[in-house]
Enzyme design. Structure first.
Site, short mmCIF file in Angstrom:
data_model
loop_
_atom_site.label_atom_id
_atom_site.label_comp_id
_atom_site.label_asym_id
_atom_site.label_seq_id
_atom_site.Cartn_x
_atom_site.Cartn_y
_atom_site.Cartn_z
N LYS A 1 0.84 -1.20 0.00
CA LYS A 1 0.00 0.00 0.00
C LYS A 1 0.88 1.25 0.00
CE LYS A 1 -3.50 0.50 2.68
NZ LYS A 1 -4.37 0.55 3.88
N HIS B 1 -0.69 4.20 0.76
CA HIS B 1 -1.50 5.14 1.52
C HIS B 1 -1.80 4.52 2.89
CE1 HIS B 1 -4.29 2.40 -0.50
NE2 HIS B 1 -5.12 2.61 0.50
#
Length: 243
Positions: A123, A125
């Site tokens: 990821k 974020h």
């Protein structure tokens, strides 16, 4: 071949027997003809994804927990794990339920041990990164997975943990198929180790399993399942690992 006579019952520990019985009754472990990734035609198949209800999860959690306790007791040189790691995807629920059962058995030893797992894709974020759960930096990691075939996933897991500055101290899987790694000519009679044996040799990492193919054959022998026993024994003799 002479008929196989039922015995008075398997001599393996009760948690192994109960685990195999649960697998058979829920069709987690089935018999037939299955094509493996290696191209081999296997007479049996184990699908950990079929542990879909609480009773089955409890059965596999108990089996993993007792296997881990026995594994550590018989290998005192292994450093006590700080984290149970479940490789995505099937290893994730296995590590979680195993840790919960370990805590139930011995809270003082396992109550503060953590779990984590990897993402297939990192990821960029939120919390980011490729690891969910406990950080692996400067930790001893015990890996929990279902079945090892070619050992590719085991190597990938060792690399993941190493990149996070952790140390894999052991692997515990549900089923050890006890078969040698595929060769160029898979029907040759050359001795070769199993994937787990090769990992032990290459990385010096100890391994354990809840049950082995020998355990399954022993249980079926106690039931007098002659046809399945013959097929399993033939497969074992053909592909038996050297270690």
């Amino acid at each position: 071949m002479a008929p196989t006579k039922p015995t008075n019952g398997p001599s393996m520990p009760s948690y192994k027997t109960n685990f195999l019985q649960a697998c058979l009754s829920a069709n987690v472990l089935t018999f037939g003809t299955y094509t493996l990734k290696s191209g081999r035609q296997s007479p049996y198949f184990f699908n950990a994804g079929s542990f879909q209800d609480a009773d089955l999860l409890s059965a596999i959690a108990i089996a993993y927990a007792h296997t881990i306790v026995d594994f550590l007791a018989t290998n005192p040189d292994i450093q006590r794990p700080d984290v149970l790691f479940g490789p995505a995807y099937k290893g994730i629920p296995l590590a979680c339920c195993a840790l919960l059962e370990l805590r139930r058995i011995d809270r003082s030893t396992w109550g503060k041990v953590k779990y984590s797992f990897n993402r297939k894709e990192k990821k960029d974020h939120g919390e980011g990164g490729g690891i969910v759960g406990a950080a692996l930096r400067n930790t001893n990691v015990l890996v929990i997975d279902d079945v090892v075939t070619a050992g590719i996933a085991m190597r990938e897991t060792i690399d993941i943990v190493k990149k996070e500055d952790g140390k894999v101290v052991g692997f515990v899987v549900a089923v050890d198929r006890m078969e040698k790694m595929p060769g160029v000519d898979d029907d040759d009679e050359e001795p070769r180790p199993s994937a787990m044996g090769q990992i032990r040799k290459e990385y010096g990492v100890a391994t354990a399993s809840i049950v082995t193919l020998d355990d399954l054959i022993e249980l079926l022998r106690s039931k007098g399942d002659e046809k399945d026993i013959e097929r399993l024994q033939s497969y074992r003799d053909r592909y038996r690992a050297s270690e």
